[in-house]
Design an enzyme around this catalytic site. Structure first.
Site, PDB file in Angstrom:
ATOM      1  NE  ARG A   1       8.999  20.764 -12.068  1.00  0.00           N
ATOM      2  CZ  ARG A   1       8.650  21.506 -13.112  1.00  0.00           C
ATOM      3  NH1 ARG A   1       8.831  21.052 -14.333  1.00  0.00           N
ATOM      4  NH2 ARG A   1       8.115  22.693 -12.944  1.00  0.00           N
TER       5      ARG A   1
ATOM      6  CD  GLU B   1     -12.062   6.036   5.516  1.00  0.00           C
ATOM      7  OE1 GLU B   1     -11.506   5.001   5.890  1.00  0.00           O
ATOM      8  OE2 GLU B   1     -11.474   6.928   4.875  1.00  0.00           O
TER       9      GLU B   1
ATOM     10  NE  ARG C   1      -2.517   1.103   3.559  1.00  0.00           N
ATOM     11  CZ  ARG C   1      -3.234   0.940   4.671  1.00  0.00           C
ATOM     12  NH1 ARG C   1      -4.518   0.633   4.589  1.00  0.00           N
ATOM     13  NH2 ARG C   1      -2.695   1.085   5.866  1.00  0.00           N
TER      14      ARG C   1
ATOM     15  CE  LYS D   1      -2.209   4.681   7.159  1.00  0.00           C
ATOM     16  NZ  LYS D   1      -3.373   5.270   7.814  1.00  0.00           N
TER      17      LYS D   1
HETATM   18  N1  PMP Z   1      -9.417   4.679   7.333  1.00  0.00           N
HETATM   19  C1  PMP Z   1      -8.558   5.661   7.649  1.00  0.00           C
HETATM   20  C2  PMP Z   1      -8.891   7.046   7.265  1.00  0.00           C
HETATM   21  C3  PMP Z   1      -7.358   5.361   8.318  1.00  0.00           C
HETATM   22  O1  PMP Z   1      -6.496   6.323   8.631  1.00  0.00           O
HETATM   23  C4  PMP Z   1      -7.080   4.017   8.664  1.00  0.00           C
HETATM   24  C5  PMP Z   1      -5.802   3.671   9.358  1.00  0.00           C
HETATM   25  N2  PMP Z   1      -5.745   4.156  10.659  1.00  0.00           N
HETATM   26  C6  PMP Z   1      -8.025   3.033   8.346  1.00  0.00           C
HETATM   27  C7  PMP Z   1      -9.170   3.396   7.658  1.00  0.00           C
HETATM   28  C8  PMP Z   1      -7.790   1.590   8.659  1.00  0.00           C
HETATM   29  O2  PMP Z   1      -6.757   1.081   7.851  1.00  0.00           O
HETATM   30  P1  PMP Z   1      -5.788  -0.078   8.347  1.00  0.00           P
HETATM   31  O3  PMP Z   1      -6.654  -1.234   8.682  1.00  0.00           O
HETATM   32  O4  PMP Z   1      -4.900  -0.349   7.195  1.00  0.00           O
HETATM   33  O5  PMP Z   1      -5.078   0.453   9.536  1.00  0.00           O
END
Ligand code: PMP
Length: 292
Positions: free
Chosen positions: A105, A184, A52, A151
Site C-alpha cells: 500500500r 516444467e 497473461r 509470471k
Molecule cells: N516456464 C517458465 C518458468 C518460463 O519462464 C517461461 C517463459 N520463458 C515458459 C515456461 C514458457 O512460456 P512462454 O511460451 O509464454 O514464453
C-alpha cells in the site's frame, strides 16, 4: 548501439533508464513481467501475452495504470524506437517505489519498463542436435504457494534450479513438482510424444502456462496428434519416443537425452522436426504488424 527503453511513459536512452532502489520490484521481487517475440516485423501472440500480463497483475493485486491497448501501443512504440523487425521484448511492471517495509500500500505508482532487444538463448546447432537435459533437486513451487502461473519477478525458484543445472553442465533443468511429477523447465515448458500422443503436464502440476506451449498444442492437433495435458514422471520421459521444450526465448527445441537416458533414437524425432518447422512458418507470417 545504445538501446532506447520505455520507462513510465517516456522513451529514454538506456543509460537514463534508472529505477529507485526503493522500488519493491528490486527490494522484494514484487512485480510481474512478460517476454514477447517479434519476427519479421510482427509481434507474435501479442494479445495472449497482454492477457497473461493482466491476469498476473490481477492475481497479485497490482493496479495497472495503463489498459491493454495502451500497453500494446507502448510495446510497439518501443520496438519502433529501436528500429527492430526481429526482437525479444521484455515488459516489466513492478509495484513501484515504497518504503523498506513489505506493505504494497506504500507503493503509489507501478514502475513500467519495456525493453526491445535481441536474444539467442541456445546455439542454433542445438535445434538440429537436440539438448541433453538433467533433472535437478529443487522442486517447482506448487500452485498453492506463489502460483507459477503468475509470471512474477520472483524467479529464485527457477534460478536455484538453473544453478543446479550449471553445476552438472546441463543447458536446461527439468523441475519436478512436490509429488515427483514432471512440471516444467526453468524457462520452458516440456512435451513428450508417445506413438501419436502428445503429452504436456497440466497447469495444476505447477507451471507457467506458456504461450508457445499453446502454439505447440495447436500444431500437434493440426498434425493429427492426440494432444493431452497429463501428469507424467521421469520414467515416462525416459521412455518417450520424442521430447521437446517450448518457450518464447527457446521457441521449440528438441531434447535427445534426459538424465543420461537417450530419448527415442537420440536425435530430434520426426514429429518434433515438423512442429519446429510449422512453428517457424506461423511465427514469420502471423502477429501484430509493427510498422503499419
Ligand atoms: N516456464 C517458465 C518458468 C518460463 O519462464 C517461461 C517463459 N520463458 C515458459 C515456461 C514458457 O512460456 P512462454 O511460451 O509464454 O514464453
Amino acid at each position: 548501439m545504445s538501446r532506447k527503453i520505455y520507462l513510465n511513459g517516456k522513451i529514454v536512452e538506456e543509460k537514463e533508464a534508472l529505477i529507485s532502489v526503493f522500488d519493491h520490484g528490486y527490494l522484494y521481487g514484487d512485480g510481474i513481467f512478460e517476454g514477447i517475440r517479434a519476427y519479421n516485423g510482427r509481434v507474435f501472440k501479442l494479445d495472449q501475452h497482454i492477457e497473461r500480463l493482466f491476469k498476473s497483475a490481477k492475481t497479485i493485486m497490482l493496479k495497472m495504470e495503463l489498459g491493454p491497448e495502451e500497453i500494446k501501443e507502448a510495446i510497439l512504440k518501443t520496438i519502433r524506437a529501436n528500429q527492430l523487425e526481429d526482437a525479444y521484448i521484455r515488459v516489466v511492471i513492478s509495484r513501484g517505489v515504497g518504503d523498506l517495509g513489505l506493505d504494497p500500500r506504500k507503493c503509489e505508482t507501478p514502475t513500467v519498463v519495456i525493453i526491445a532487444s535481441k536474444i539467442e538463448l541456445y546455439d542454433p546447432a542445438l535445434y538440429e542436435k537436440g539438448l541433453k537435459v538433467k533433472t535437478v533437486p529443487t522442486r517447482r513451487n506448487g500452485p498453492e504457494m506463489v502460483n507459477p502461473r503468475i509470471k512474477s519477478l520472483n524467479y529464485l525458484n527457477n534460478i536455484m534450479a538453473r544453478i543446479e543445472a550449471n553445476l552438472v553442465d546441463a543447458p536446461e533443468a527439468i523441475m519436478l513438482n512436490q509429488q515427483g511429477y514432471v512440471a516444467e523447465c526453468t524457462g520452458d515448458n516440456i512435451f513428450i510424444i508417445e506413438g501419436n500422443n502428445l503429452y504436456t503436464p497440466p497447469s495444476y502440476a505447477g507451471l507457467l502456462k506458456g504461450i508457445k506451449r499453446e502454439v505447440a498444442m495447436d500444431i500437434g492437433r493440426d498434425l493429427k496428434l492426440n494432444v493431452r495435458e497429463v501428469l507424467f514422471t521421469r520414467y515416462d520421459l525416459f521412455n518417450a519416443d520424442e521430447c521437446f521444450l517450448t518457450g518464447t526465448a527457446a521457441e521449440v527445441i528438441p531434447v535427445v537425452e534426459v538424465d543420461g537416458r537417450q530419448i527415442g533414437e537420440g536425435k530430434p524425432g520426426s514429429y518434433t522436426k515438423q512442429i519446429i518447422e510449422k512453428f517457424r512458418e506461423i511465427a514469420c507470417k502471423t502477429g501484430t504488424p509493427i510498422y503499419e
